[in-house]
Design an enzyme around this catalytic site. Structure first.
Site, PDB file in Angstrom:
ATOM      1  N   CYS A 146       0.803  -1.219   0.000  1.00  0.00           N
ATOM      2  CA  CYS A 146       0.000   0.000   0.000  1.00  0.00           C
ATOM      3  C   CYS A 146       0.838   1.273   0.000  1.00  0.00           C
ATOM      4  O   CYS A 146       0.293   2.368  -0.136  1.00  0.00           O
ATOM      5  CB  CYS A 146      -0.936   0.027   1.209  1.00  0.00           C
ATOM      6  SG  CYS A 146      -1.888  -1.500   1.365  1.00  0.00           S
ATOM      7  N   HIS A 203      -8.875   4.094  -1.395  1.00  0.00           N
ATOM      8  CA  HIS A 203      -7.524   3.539  -1.253  1.00  0.00           C
ATOM      9  C   HIS A 203      -7.185   2.565  -2.387  1.00  0.00           C
ATOM     10  O   HIS A 203      -7.205   1.344  -2.189  1.00  0.00           O
ATOM     11  CB  HIS A 203      -7.425   2.850   0.114  1.00  0.00           C
ATOM     12  CG  HIS A 203      -6.091   2.215   0.404  1.00  0.00           C
ATOM     13  ND1 HIS A 203      -4.890   2.744  -0.015  1.00  0.00           N
ATOM     14  CD2 HIS A 203      -5.775   1.077   1.088  1.00  0.00           C
ATOM     15  CE1 HIS A 203      -3.901   1.958   0.389  1.00  0.00           C
ATOM     16  NE2 HIS A 203      -4.399   0.942   1.062  1.00  0.00           N
TER      17      HIS A 203
END
Lengths: 388, 388
Positions: free
Chosen positions: B85, B337
């Protein structure tokens, strides 16, 4: 920009392994670390090449796992880079800059991959993801197919009969297997003949089984240091003289795939930085994912005129004792090709050659070497020139 | 090292998209390129963050595809980096060094990801590959589970009742949704209440649905230039003052997951390079993949003492008008995200904030901003400080 040297190298035996990618990388890296006379905690950053660790082992975010396995300090960033089959060379070039710039003094770079467990048909399908998924993969392109087209176009463009070209392609495989039996870390440890190649089954016409490199498990790693640090660590530093990387984009944007323009651009960057020309290269580890790939690479790097690369093989010019020895390690064909590791294995060989540590496969008097790593069809090329 | 500035930023609206990752990245990048008063052919290198493009679209080797789609020159290397991420922030930090070192003058960095098409359960399972596959994935760890453990440990360690902590965690989500409705590019465009959170279903006890950021499709990109070039291109350059990146390794090696040591190490690197302290930060975009993640991040970055981050939320200290505004964009929770893009979306927000271009969600007088991006549980952290 200060000078950067390789102070240690390590590599696993390529082939089929029970170890995970993290474990294989750790084996290769510990060898490089030990050879560098440092400890893992001296390493300031890790640059890890890996193609499809998520597919193969369900492992994304692999670089921090490797760093922890090795005992690298927490302050050290660990980054995974991916450029398909060029991944480890992309990693090495990036690592080079972080040291040349003065930001770090000692870094670790390399790559790792497992591909044999999934079997060749699935691996072929999977690694085809290095091509454009929307237009190429969708239409069934795989890399043997792409290079089969290169072979046909090459024969047609240069007026060489396909039969003659296939014979010369087979000679590439014969040469590389002959080199490979002198390399204890090579996946294949047997010599072959032209007949072996021409009698093997068709993979993607005109490519036959022995025109194609294998899928492999393996890892390779190198430690890079600033010149000042390198001189303290070793009496045989091998310097990086030039680097280059360029991008072609998808196959459908390329006008003439007998010439991979990204290679010519990347090589030009490397030669320019090094202040050298193709004639200065004593030994080269280039990307023979397929036999035809070696032929076109030898031209793209400037060793032979375009269209003359195949006859050069026939004349023995690329043998270990020849004018420009290519793939003394056995190349991807005989040494093996763990996608994410290959660029670092090429570096391993060149460094060993320049140090005079290659025994039976030593290129005598080699002082300047070059690696050439290609990712996809034919999107990413990285060229790195080393010298002592 | 010379100074490096952001001269242009671009971002797609996060959410569900019909476009491919290459297409989304191209949209974001063209916006950044146009804002920079340059053309794609002026870009000398691309650094692309992407987590699982192979899984989502069968696309490996994505960076050269993006470069070609944009019309970048062939000489320009295009590299994909992956840090789960944190991928886009890893890319930005790397890009920064290639310019700071003097090697390049103008580069493009960012990231792209598609995750909605596979649906949340499969995406959860897939992105769990950012954890250690052998020991954690094998045992069923996913990121909600890892952060659920963080929440319980945090409550226990600091003597806060789980009920009270959950209320404060809910306030994080409420704040971020409130900010998100002021951000036209945010995935969620609705405010929620503490009750919304506490009445939602349990994902991984004590985390409930609204404690968790969504999966998203999206891309974001920034153009970086040397100071000299930046001043010719824009009258609002935003400089990178400091960068940091560090690595923890797998979950099982971490002693106290209420404190992510890689964050403390990365932040320390960034603060040191910038010559700044936490008190100097006017606005921060940090990694609220889960509400508890925002709380621990705010402490790890030094904004609040350890154990005091949750009460700070309750006191409104992290609201847009508060002492240290956190996630004015809506954060990962409300903005969305897309794994490989998030770090660049954080950069987008910080740059816009420092330029005074954030309208209703503007942090008044912001001159120094920070991004915080976390990859895995809790292996990679990248911190970047920006200033005008």
């Amino acid at each position: 920009m200060r000078r950067v040297a390789v102070v240690g190298v390590g590599m696993t035996k390529f082939g089929s392994s029970d170890k995970s990618q993290v474990e294989m990388f750790s084996d290769a890296a510990m060898e490089a670390i030990n050879e560098s006379n440092i400890r893992a905690k001296d390493i300031q950053a890790l640059f890890l090449g890996n193609g499809l660790g998520d597919f193969e082992e369900g492992q994304m975010n692999m670089a921090p796992m490797c760093a922890a396995e090795l005992g690298m300090p927490m302050d050290a960033p660990a980054t995974r880079v991916e450029g398909a089959c060029a991944s480890a060379s992309v990693a090495i070039r990036d690592a080079f800059m972080w040291v040349a710039s003065g930001f770090y003094d000692i870094v670790l770079a390399g790559g790792t991959e497992r591909a044999t467990a999934m079997g060749t048909p699935l691996a072929t399908r999977t690694f085809a993801m290095g091509s454009d998924s929307k237009y190429e993969g969708f239409n069934g392109i795989t890399f043997p197919g792409a290079f089969a087209m290169v072979a046909r176009l090459y024969a047609n463009k240069y007026g060489i009969s396909l039969e003659k070209l296939k014979e010369r392609m087979a000679m590439v495989a014969v040469k590389n297997h002959k080199n490979g039996v002198k390399n204890p870390l090579a996946q294949f440890q047997k010599e072959i003949t032209v007949e072996t190649v021409l009698n093997s089954f068709i993979v993607a016409d005109p490519l036959q089984l022995f025109d194609c490199c294998p899928f492999s498990d393996g890892a390779a790693a190198i430690v890079l240091a600033s010149e000042e640090v390198a001189k303290r660590l070793t009496d045989k530093p091998v310097y990086i003289l030039g680097v280059g990387q360029a991008s072609n984009g998808p196959l459908y944007r390329q006008k003439d795939i007998t010439r991979i323009r990204a290679r010519e651009a990347a090589a030009a960057q490397a030669y320019k930085m090094a202040g050298l020309t193709p004639a200065d290269i004593d030994v080269c580890e280039l990307h023979d994912c397929f036999t035809i790939a070696e032929i076109v690479a030898s031209e793209g790097l400037g060793f032979f005129a375009f269209g003359k690369g195949s006859e050069a093989v026939e004349k023995g010019e690329t043998a270990i004792g020849g004018r420009i020895p290519i793939n003394p390690s056995g190349g991807l064909k005989a040494k093996g090709h763990p996608i994410g590791a290959t660029g670092a294995a090429q570096a391993y060989e060149i460094v060993k050659q320049l140090r005079g540590e290659c025994g039976d496969r030593q290129v005598k008097g080699a002082r300047v070497g070059m690696t050439d790593t290609l990712g996809g069809d034919f999107a990413t090329v990285v060229n790195i020139i080393y010298g002592i």
